[in-house]
Design an enzyme around this catalytic site. Sequence first.
Site, PDB file in Angstrom:
ATOM      1  CB  CYS A  53      -1.004  -0.005   1.150  1.00  9.95           C
ATOM      2  SG  CYS A  53      -0.294   0.052   2.803  1.00  9.95           S
ATOM      3  CG  HIS A 104      -4.632  -0.222   3.620  1.00 11.72           C
ATOM      4  ND1 HIS A 104      -3.793  -0.976   2.814  1.00 11.72           N
ATOM      5  CD2 HIS A 104      -5.651   0.176   2.827  1.00 11.72           C
ATOM      6  CE1 HIS A 104      -4.295  -1.024   1.589  1.00 11.72           C
ATOM      7  NE2 HIS A 104      -5.427  -0.331   1.565  1.00 11.72           N
ATOM      8  CG  HIS A 116      -6.720   0.507  -1.701  1.00  9.29           C
ATOM      9  ND1 HIS A 116      -6.756  -0.647  -0.970  1.00  9.29           N
ATOM     10  CD2 HIS A 116      -7.926   0.576  -2.324  1.00  9.29           C
ATOM     11  CE1 HIS A 116      -7.924  -1.241  -1.124  1.00  9.29           C
ATOM     12  NE2 HIS A 116      -8.654  -0.514  -1.955  1.00  9.29           N
TER      13      HIS A 116
END
Length: 156
Positions: A53, A104, A116
Site C-alpha cells: 500500500c 493501510h 490503493h
Amino acid sequence: MLKKLSTSFLGLTIFLTAGLGSVFADSKLDQEIDQVLGTKYSYGGTTTSGFDCSGFTMYVFSALGIKLPHQSGSQFEMGTVVTRDNLRSGDLVFFNTSGRGVSHVGIYIGDGKFAHSSTSRGVVTNRLSDSYYAERYVGAKRIMSDSAYETHAADE
C-alpha cells in the site's frame, strides 16, 4: 438519406466527445494511477512489478515530484489533517486494518473513491463508504500544496 446522415453525424459526435472527454478530463494523478491499476500486491513492493500500500502511494507521488517514506504510519505523520467532508483528489486516506493503528493507506481520487494496493486484489479502487473501509477509516492527510494540486490533481 437525411436520416442516415443525421445518424452518422450523431455517432461521430458521440465518438469524438467521448474520446476527447477521457483525454482531457484526466489529471496527471489520474493518469499515474490508471497506468498501475491491476498491478499485483507484493509486500515491500515499490515498483510496477508489485506494490504494497505505501509503495503504491510512494510510487504515484514520486511521479508527481513528491517524496514519501515507505511506511503507512510514517506517511500518516506527514501533511495536514483533512476532514472527510473536505477531501480532494490526491489526499492520502488511512485505515487501521491490523487492529494496531494505521496500517493501510490509499489515495483519494474523488467521488467518494480511493485507489490503493489491496493484499488480495492488487491496485484497485474502492469507495470510502464500503463497510470494510468505513469501519477502519482513521483519517486523511493533505500532502500536496495548493499549487501542486492545481498542477497534478485538479480535473481540467
